[in-house]
Design a protein around this motif. Sequence first.
Motif, PDB file in Angstrom:
ATOM      1  N   TRP A 141       0.819  -1.205   0.000  1.00  0.00           N
ATOM      2  CA  TRP A 141       0.000   0.000   0.000  1.00  0.00           C
ATOM      3  C   TRP A 141       0.855   1.258   0.000  1.00  0.00           C
ATOM      4  N   SER A 142       0.452   2.238  -0.782  1.00  0.00           N
ATOM      5  CA  SER A 142       1.166   3.517  -0.838  1.00  0.00           C
ATOM      6  C   SER A 142       0.737   4.400   0.329  1.00  0.00           C
ATOM      7  N   ASP A 143       1.330   5.577   0.425  1.00  0.00           N
ATOM      8  CA  ASP A 143       0.987   6.527   1.481  1.00  0.00           C
ATOM      9  C   ASP A 143       0.073   7.637   0.973  1.00  0.00           C
ATOM     10  N   ILE A 144      -0.635   7.380  -0.110  1.00  0.00           N
ATOM     11  CA  ILE A 144      -1.557   8.372  -0.650  1.00  0.00           C
ATOM     12  C   ILE A 144      -2.606   8.730   0.399  1.00  0.00           C
ATOM     13  N   GLU A 145      -3.001  10.001   0.456  1.00  0.00           N
ATOM     14  CA  GLU A 145      -3.996  10.449   1.416  1.00  0.00           C
ATOM     15  C   GLU A 145      -5.401  10.095   0.909  1.00  0.00           C
ATOM     16  N   ILE A 146      -6.196   9.462   1.769  1.00  0.00           N
ATOM     17  CA  ILE A 146      -7.570   9.089   1.436  1.00  0.00           C
ATOM     18  C   ILE A 146      -8.526  10.005   2.198  1.00  0.00           C
ATOM     19  N   LYS A 147      -9.427  10.648   1.464  1.00  0.00           N
ATOM     20  CA  LYS A 147     -10.318  11.640   2.064  1.00  0.00           C
ATOM     21  C   LYS A 147     -11.651  11.061   2.527  1.00  0.00           C
ATOM     22  N   GLY A 148     -11.997   9.885   2.053  1.00  0.00           N
ATOM     23  CA  GLY A 148     -13.259   9.261   2.439  1.00  0.00           C
ATOM     24  C   GLY A 148     -13.316   7.847   1.923  1.00  0.00           C
ATOM     25  N   ILE A 149     -14.219   7.035   2.467  1.00  0.00           N
ATOM     26  CA  ILE A 149     -14.353   5.641   2.037  1.00  0.00           C
ATOM     27  C   ILE A 149     -15.822   5.323   1.806  1.00  0.00           C
ATOM     28  N   THR A 150     -16.086   4.440   0.848  1.00  0.00           N
ATOM     29  CA  THR A 150     -17.466   4.027   0.583  1.00  0.00           C
ATOM     30  C   THR A 150     -17.483   2.763  -0.277  1.00  0.00           C
ATOM     31  N   CYS A 151     -18.600   2.025  -0.186  1.00  0.00           N
ATOM     32  CA  CYS A 151     -18.841   0.915  -1.111  1.00  0.00           C
ATOM     33  C   CYS A 151     -20.047   1.240  -1.984  1.00  0.00           C
ATOM     34  N   ASP A 152     -20.474   2.510  -1.965  1.00  0.00           N
ATOM     35  CA  ASP A 152     -21.591   2.996  -2.764  1.00  0.00           C
ATOM     36  C   ASP A 152     -21.047   4.037  -3.744  1.00  0.00           C
ATOM     37  N   SER A 153     -21.035   3.706  -5.021  1.00  0.00           N
ATOM     38  CA  SER A 153     -20.424   4.588  -6.027  1.00  0.00           C
ATOM     39  C   SER A 153     -21.095   5.955  -6.085  1.00  0.00           C
ATOM     40  N   ARG A 154     -22.342   6.044  -5.638  1.00  0.00           N
ATOM     41  CA  ARG A 154     -23.057   7.326  -5.663  1.00  0.00           C
ATOM     42  C   ARG A 154     -22.479   8.321  -4.663  1.00  0.00           C
ATOM     43  N   ARG A 155     -21.756   7.819  -3.663  1.00  0.00           N
ATOM     44  CA  ARG A 155     -21.215   8.695  -2.624  1.00  0.00           C
ATOM     45  C   ARG A 155     -19.758   9.107  -2.893  1.00  0.00           C
ATOM     46  N   VAL A 156     -19.152   8.540  -3.917  1.00  0.00           N
ATOM     47  CA  VAL A 156     -17.730   8.785  -4.173  1.00  0.00           C
ATOM     48  C   VAL A 156     -17.462  10.267  -4.457  1.00  0.00           C
ATOM     49  N   GLU A 157     -16.377  10.750  -3.862  1.00  0.00           N
ATOM     50  CA  GLU A 157     -15.903  12.111  -4.138  1.00  0.00           C
ATOM     51  C   GLU A 157     -14.414  12.055  -4.469  1.00  0.00           C
ATOM     52  N   GLU A 158     -13.893  13.179  -4.875  1.00  0.00           N
ATOM     53  CA  GLU A 158     -12.472  13.283  -5.236  1.00  0.00           C
ATOM     54  C   GLU A 158     -11.591  12.835  -4.074  1.00  0.00           C
ATOM     55  N   GLY A 159     -10.677  11.905  -4.351  1.00  0.00           N
ATOM     56  CA  GLY A 159      -9.721  11.456  -3.348  1.00  0.00           C
ATOM     57  C   GLY A 159     -10.222  10.361  -2.424  1.00  0.00           C
ATOM     58  N   TRP A 160     -11.389   9.786  -2.742  1.00  0.00           N
ATOM     59  CA  TRP A 160     -11.959   8.738  -1.886  1.00  0.00           C
ATOM     60  C   TRP A 160     -11.466   7.359  -2.294  1.00  0.00           C
ATOM     61  N   LEU A 161     -11.682   6.385  -1.399  1.00  0.00           N
ATOM     62  CA  LEU A 161     -11.465   4.971  -1.683  1.00  0.00           C
ATOM     63  C   LEU A 161     -12.825   4.323  -1.909  1.00  0.00           C
ATOM     64  N   PHE A 162     -12.954   3.574  -3.008  1.00  0.00           N
ATOM     65  CA  PHE A 162     -14.197   2.887  -3.346  1.00  0.00           C
ATOM     66  C   PHE A 162     -13.948   1.383  -3.342  1.00  0.00           C
ATOM     67  N   VAL A 163     -14.795   0.653  -2.630  1.00  0.00           N
ATOM     68  CA  VAL A 163     -14.675  -0.803  -2.545  1.00  0.00           C
ATOM     69  C   VAL A 163     -15.788  -1.440  -3.368  1.00  0.00           C
ATOM     70  N   CYS A 164     -15.421  -2.260  -4.328  1.00  0.00           N
ATOM     71  CA  CYS A 164     -16.393  -2.966  -5.174  1.00  0.00           C
ATOM     72  C   CYS A 164     -16.832  -4.244  -4.464  1.00  0.00           C
ATOM     73  N   ILE A 165     -18.121  -4.336  -4.153  1.00  0.00           N
ATOM     74  CA  ILE A 165     -18.658  -5.519  -3.483  1.00  0.00           C
ATOM     75  C   ILE A 165     -19.795  -6.083  -4.315  1.00  0.00           C
ATOM     76  N   ALA A 166     -19.758  -7.376  -4.570  1.00  0.00           N
ATOM     77  CA  ALA A 166     -20.821  -8.044  -5.330  1.00  0.00           C
ATOM     78  C   ALA A 166     -21.971  -8.379  -4.392  1.00  0.00           C
ATOM     79  N   GLY A 167     -23.137  -7.796  -4.647  1.00  0.00           N
ATOM     80  CA  GLY A 167     -24.312  -8.058  -3.828  1.00  0.00           C
ATOM     81  C   GLY A 167     -25.282  -8.984  -4.515  1.00  0.00           C
ATOM     82  N   ASN A 168     -26.434  -9.208  -3.897  1.00  0.00           N
ATOM     83  CA  ASN A 168     -27.434 -10.094  -4.479  1.00  0.00           C
ATOM     84  C   ASN A 168     -28.103  -9.468  -5.700  1.00  0.00           C
ATOM     85  N   ALA A 169     -28.340  -8.164  -5.629  1.00  0.00           N
ATOM     86  CA  ALA A 169     -29.038  -7.480  -6.718  1.00  0.00           C
ATOM     87  C   ALA A 169     -28.085  -6.738  -7.650  1.00  0.00           C
TER      88      ALA A 169
END
Length: 474
Positions: free
Chosen positions: A14-42
């Motif tokens: 892992w790098s030392d890049i600064e992360i400004k926010g985290i989410t697994c909902d792409s609708r909430r993503v903002e500049e500098g955030w971490l997004f986690v792709c999760i496979a759901g039922n739907a």
Amino acid sequence: MRLSQLMTGIDGNWSDIEIKGITCDSRRVEEGWLFVCIAGNARDGHDYAPAAAEKGAAVILTQRDTGVAGQYILPDTRAVWPVICANWFDHPAKKIKLIGFTGTNGKTTSTFLMKHLLEQIGKKVGLIGTICNMIGDEELPSGHTTPDAYELQELLAKMVAASCEYAVMELSSHALDQGRAAGLHFEAGVFTNLTQDHLDYHLTMEKYMAAKKRLFRQCRLGVFNADDPWTPQMMDGLTIPTVTYSLGNDAATYTARNVRCRADGVDFELLTLGTIGRVRLGIPGAFSVYNAMGVAACALALGIPFDAVVSALSKAKGVKGRVEIVPTDRPYTIVIDYAHTPDGLENVCKTLKEGCKGRLIVLFGCGGDRDRGKRPQMGAIAAAYGDVTVVTSDNPRSEEPTAIIQDIVAGIPAGTRYHTEPDRAAAIAWALKNAQPDDTVLLAGKGHETYQVLKDETIHMDEREIIAAVLAQG
């Protein structure tokens, strides 16, 4: 927070890049955030990786190549999400004592009872559950019985900031199966019971049981209902200390004796190790004794004094939507209850039937897109206990209400009279207009809910408001 710090406990370069926010909902993503792709039922979060990248996601965690910049491919993104959330909020669960309740029925009432008991001995307590989330006396909305890992860690962090010493939680089988509470360590876990529900998701009772059992691998102590037939399998192979509770079985660690039902509650004697205490519980129904006993057994096993437990339970009141008596000026009684499983419906029907001077009118429906196998069972139970059965809608979701009603009616014995009305508000109006003096009208299934989920929308529906409107019409 630096990415390397955020990913503590997760293998990777892992790098030392600064992360400004985290989410697994792409609708909430903002500049500098971490997004986690999760496979759901739907939906599959991997399908939204390009959209997250366009919004400026700095890092995207995936299980396969999505073709976007800044991606890291991991074996199991669902498993790492709770770890990331805990790191983001600085592990609040390590700073508060957690008590978890799991089982088909009784979780909500039990958590409120546990919160009440702890507050009676001077503790500040948070609550996470179906009806609402609470931080002390502050009430917050609840979307799920057990929230997503991010919301869960955020709630725990707020509780810690508010100086809560304990957090009491409901743990649903879905949440346990999906790892929403992964990484949390509980002072105690309580198993209430297991009856048919959620087989649309788990497919078999054995898999349903296995999901519930996961809680106790995260507990220091296990508390089990000795009268439930699934308890031996729940306890099998556990290495933690365990205690049991029962209504009448002296082999259990804690036993209830001389249960006496009242219209507004139930009395019983709590026995353990030669000590006896008389509890006057302000919640109707013999099944309420099981909820109280689970809480008592947990509290006693955690070292809370016997007299304090008995005193606290005797001061407890009911919970919204759980055998809730609606105040009216009419000569009949209206009760709202969340019962939406065969066991839950039978318990509340049996309780009300025992204290009913007139007829018992049972109004209920079954949820759409959920376990169809329980529908005829609930039809048979309503017909067995109810003098008048009204079959209507619950949350039909994408299914046709009339089709759900047909599944329910299939379980009602031939020759039994019943009334069907897909419109729940109209069904309630019919039941109240046909109620006679001394009758009890049970509105089952919705409980605390103030909405109804239809095919294309969710509408406001508060049964208390419907009752008031019907009665205002005379």
